[in-house]
Design a protein around this motif. Sequence first.
Motif, short mmCIF file in Angstrom:
data_model
loop_
_atom_site.label_atom_id
_atom_site.label_comp_id
_atom_site.label_asym_id
_atom_site.label_seq_id
_atom_site.Cartn_x
_atom_site.Cartn_y
_atom_site.Cartn_z
N THR A 11 53.90 1.29 59.85
CA THR A 11 52.99 2.17 61.44
C THR A 11 51.53 1.87 59.82
OG1 THR A 11 53.57 4.09 60.26
CG2 THR A 11 54.96 3.67 62.26
N SER A 12 50.78 2.34 61.17
CA SER A 12 48.78 2.38 60.86
C SER A 12 48.77 2.96 61.75
CB SER A 12 48.47 1.06 61.12
OG SER A 12 46.96 0.92 59.97
N GLY A 13 48.81 4.57 61.69
CA GLY A 13 47.92 5.66 62.57
C GLY A 13 48.84 5.16 63.72
N ASN A 14 48.47 5.70 64.73
CA ASN A 14 49.94 5.59 65.65
C ASN A 14 50.77 3.87 66.13
OD1 ASN A 14 49.85 8.50 66.24
ND2 ASN A 14 48.26 8.31 67.23
N ALA A 15 50.07 2.97 65.59
CA ALA A 15 50.37 1.82 66.01
C ALA A 15 51.67 1.51 65.35
CB ALA A 15 49.32 0.64 65.44
N ARG A 16 52.13 0.87 65.78
CA ARG A 16 53.69 0.59 64.79
C ARG A 16 54.43 -0.72 65.07
NH1 ARG A 16 58.01 4.73 66.98
NH2 ARG A 16 57.90 2.94 68.99
N ALA A 17 55.07 -1.58 63.94
CA ALA A 17 55.76 -2.95 64.21
C ALA A 17 57.03 -2.82 64.02
CB ALA A 17 54.92 -3.34 63.00
N LEU A 18 57.68 -2.99 64.92
CA LEU A 18 58.90 -2.89 65.53
C LEU A 18 60.25 -3.92 65.39
CD1 LEU A 18 59.68 -0.18 68.10
CD2 LEU A 18 59.03 0.28 66.19
N ALA A 266 45.98 -0.02 73.58
CA ALA A 266 46.96 1.14 73.76
C ALA A 266 48.19 0.74 72.17
CB ALA A 266 48.06 0.81 75.16
N VAL A 267 47.91 -0.17 72.23
CA VAL A 267 48.98 -0.14 70.68
C VAL A 267 48.55 0.93 69.55
CG1 VAL A 267 49.30 -1.90 68.29
CG2 VAL A 267 48.79 -2.70 70.53
N ARG A 268 46.86 1.29 69.55
CA ARG A 268 46.67 2.20 68.81
C ARG A 268 47.25 3.49 68.94
NH1 ARG A 268 41.23 5.43 69.01
NH2 ARG A 268 40.20 5.93 67.08
N GLU A 269 47.50 4.02 70.53
CA GLU A 269 48.26 4.82 70.77
C GLU A 269 49.63 4.54 70.61
OE1 GLU A 269 46.91 7.55 71.94
OE2 GLU A 269 44.77 6.94 71.92
N GLY A 270 50.54 4.11 70.73
CA GLY A 270 51.81 4.09 70.32
C GLY A 270 52.75 3.27 70.80
N VAL A 271 52.36 2.84 71.91
CA VAL A 271 52.91 1.65 72.61
C VAL A 271 53.37 -0.50 71.88
CG1 VAL A 271 52.65 0.09 74.89
CG2 VAL A 271 51.92 2.72 75.21
N ASP A 272 54.28 -0.41 72.27
CA ASP A 272 55.01 -1.33 71.15
C ASP A 272 54.94 -3.09 72.57
OD1 ASP A 272 55.84 0.20 68.83
OD2 ASP A 272 56.96 0.98 70.86
N MET A 273 55.65 -2.49 74.31
CA MET A 273 55.68 -3.83 74.64
C MET A 273 54.64 -4.11 75.79
SD MET A 273 59.77 -3.73 74.10
CE MET A 273 60.34 -4.70 75.24
N PHE A 274 54.52 -4.93 76.44
CA PHE A 274 53.88 -4.89 77.78
C PHE A 274 53.98 -6.07 78.17
CE2 PHE A 274 51.33 -3.73 73.80
CZ PHE A 274 50.48 -2.28 74.31
N ASP A 275 53.95 -6.43 79.52
CA ASP A 275 53.68 -7.35 80.49
C ASP A 275 52.71 -7.34 81.51
OD1 ASP A 275 54.99 -7.53 83.48
OD2 ASP A 275 55.18 -5.25 82.15
#
Length: 381
Positions: A11-18, A266-275
């Motif tokens: 994690t980095s702030g609210n951003a995540r790597a899953l 949005a990644v900065r806010e904690g979102v992981d996936m997009f389309d």
Amino acid sequence: MTCFHCTCDATSGNARALSYQTAHGCFRTPMFMPVGTSATVKGVTTDQLHAIGSQVVLSNTYHLSLRPGADLVAEAGGIHAFMNYDGPMLTDSGGFQVFSLADTVKLDSEGLTFRSIYDGSYVRWTPEENMRIQELIGADIAMQLDQCTPYPAERSFVAAAVDLSAAWARRCLAAHARPDQTLFGIVQGGMELDLRLHSVDMLRRIEEESVAAGGRRFGGFGIGGYSVGESHDVMFETLGTVARALPEDRPRYLMGVGNPTTLVRAVREGVDMFDCVLPTRTARMGTAFSSTGRMNLRNAKYARDFTPLDPACCCSTCRNYTRAYLRHLVKQNEMLGAMLLSVHNLHFLIDLMARAREAVLAGAYEEFYRDWMASPAAKDY
């Protein structure tokens, strides 16, 4: 490794790597998914998808159930075999498409009836029937049937849609049984933060009751009902709070968003996936994403520009074709122009999210975010 196992790598702030394991491989977030509505990403082959780093491809239950039909897809061996894509796949439930045709939809306590856009015939869906169709199609990830509201909408209408979506989430979770497929619940609530959080609470409760009864849990969570007409600033008034209210141990998927700057925010806010269909749709209009902003290849200034489309990009389009040639294809309405720009635009978003992941792993997402927001590209999206 167990299917549908999720690991938080950093994690980095609210951003995540899953990292998320499916029956067709592991995908890693942050991640952008190309949209293959009818079992094809328009103008892009599956080999090209792999070459540009695509991890998950999205198809649509509404369209596939009507043409060619879920039974035919199942007979072909499922969606992966049907379209020759061996990576993870996701099917949207088709609820957005159904409710976008509101004048043809009849809603009742058990489900909904709508008319096919192809032949006008009446189709009946219950949450259970929608799960049966998605299980036949066979993607790794299925989405619950939900009601997506437009913007603007009366609060009472949005509240009713939240309750209906929760009721359908319960029924979808109870009906879903395919072991090599997982189900994502979906948060609704329009731009009303309290309704959004109420939707999250109901999904949590539904899951807890299912597990207590020996049933399944959601494999992740979609955040629906954004990017339906509101400005991006309005969306971000609630998005971060909603994303972080969801369970931390599974992916958070912001549905239908593909603007590069919106993804970075949005990644900065904690979102992981997009389309989103945006990269391929704009490509068919002759527009390219780039490190310096949007490029309209119809513009005369590119007529004798023999430089790469985006010198900062390493995709096959940028390595092999000039702006002048791409403009020529666009002006002549040659299908190759749309194909080459689609490859580039998809690569642009996929690579952007790959670099976002690298920043999270390095503990430097805030620096990555600041650099993007200060770049020429950010001002144009």
